[in-house]
Design an enzyme around this catalytic site. Structure first.
Site: not given
Length: 311
Positions: A49, A84, A247, A180
């Site tokens: 990530d 994130h 996520s 998404n």
């Protein structure tokens, strides 16, 4: 080649302090396993990530190692400049310290592979290198990665799939976000990668009421569903944030896989293969009433890991 990016997500709120077990952790019944001592001890989860807040009070003790694969900073600088990655890591393994949040597997260890920069973007090569690093990583006590979390998306790439296959061949279970781009219509399908690879466990999103998130991608590769709407977790500068997106659903499954591996290997008294771990995940999943393309096998109920004894 185009770059791989974070799957678009929404920041709902940011706060300085928080004390709770997030609803998504409760929804999959993780606390029921904690009561029996199953908290992910001994399991290493690689998080590919944007890095991590290395000093966050809820995370610092569970970071076992890390590396930066981006052009942002030195190789050993895997600090998060986006937020994130820190949020994802907290859902997986924020540890119990009497404040903040608690992750699904609060005693699991986190191997941080920074493959995306502050803008949430990274080259395919960086991600492939991150996967291979996690696959071949060995800790100071002989630890190996058992679970890999990727909440990112992009186009199909053969070398990326090959790296994922290498990880699976070494017994690593790979959890990825479904995406998404959903249109709130179960009849239409939306595909991205690595979510489209059969080798991955692809995770869709639901809300606190177990309703399918309108943004969650539907595809024939969806394997399960977890909380992805208004999810509280760790954030930059020791803070906490409430985010929405698939996520946010994926790390619930990555943490759950750590608990499944820990308890499953005690039950079977041997190391489980990647396919056996997946079979246990399926065993613990229950349908929410949606199409399989929306929820896969359904929502985890981790208490189903306990075998029923015969009278």
């Amino acid at each position: 080649m185009s770059q791989m990016r974070l799957i678009p997500f929404k920041i709902e709120s940011v706060t300085e302090t928080l004390t709770e077990i997030p609803y998504g952790v409760k929804q999959i019944e993780a606390p029921k396993l904690w009561k029996n001592g199953e908290k992910g001890e001994g399991i290493v989860i690689a998080v590919l990530d944007t890095g991590i807040d290395r000093n966050h009070p809820d995370l610092v003790e569970n970071i076992i190692d890390g590396r930066n694969f981006t052009d942002e900073g030195s190789e050993d600088d895997y600090s998060d400049r986006n937020g994130h990655g820190t949020h994802v890591a907290g859902t997986i393994a924020a540890f119990e310290n009497g404040k903040g949040v608690v992750g699904v597997a609060p005693e699991a260890k986190l191997l941080i592979c920074k493959v995306l920069d502050r803008n949430g973007s990274g080259s395919y090569q960086s991600i492939i290198e991150g996967i291979r690093y996690a696959t071949n990583w060995v800790g100071s006590k002989g630890e190996r990665v058992r679970v890999l979390n990727m909440s990112l998306g992009g186009e199909k790439d053969d070398e990326l799939e090959a790296a994922i296959l290498e990880a699976c061949a070494k017994g690593i279970v790979v959890a990825v976000a479904s995406g998404n781009e959903g249109d709130d219509d179960e009849k239409t399908l939306e595909y991205g990668y690595p979510a489209g690879y059969n080798e991955c466990i692809t995770v869709a999103a639901c809300d606190e009421n177990k309703k399918l998130a309108y943004f969650s991608n539907n595809s024939l590769q969806v394997d399960c569903i977890a909380a992805g709407v208004n999810v509280n977790s760790t954030y930059l500068n020791g803070q906490y944030a409430k985010l929405s997106g698939t996520s946010m659903a994926t790390p619930h499954i990555a943490g759950a896989l750590a608990l499944i591996i820990g308890l499953g290997e005690k039950q079977f008294r041997r190391t489980l293969t990647e396919s056996e771990i997946y079979a246990l995940l399926v065993k613990c999943s229950t349908s929410l009433g949606y199409e399989s393309s929306s929820e896969g096998h359904g929502l985890l109920r981790l208490s189903l890991m306990y075998k029923k004894r015969r009278n």
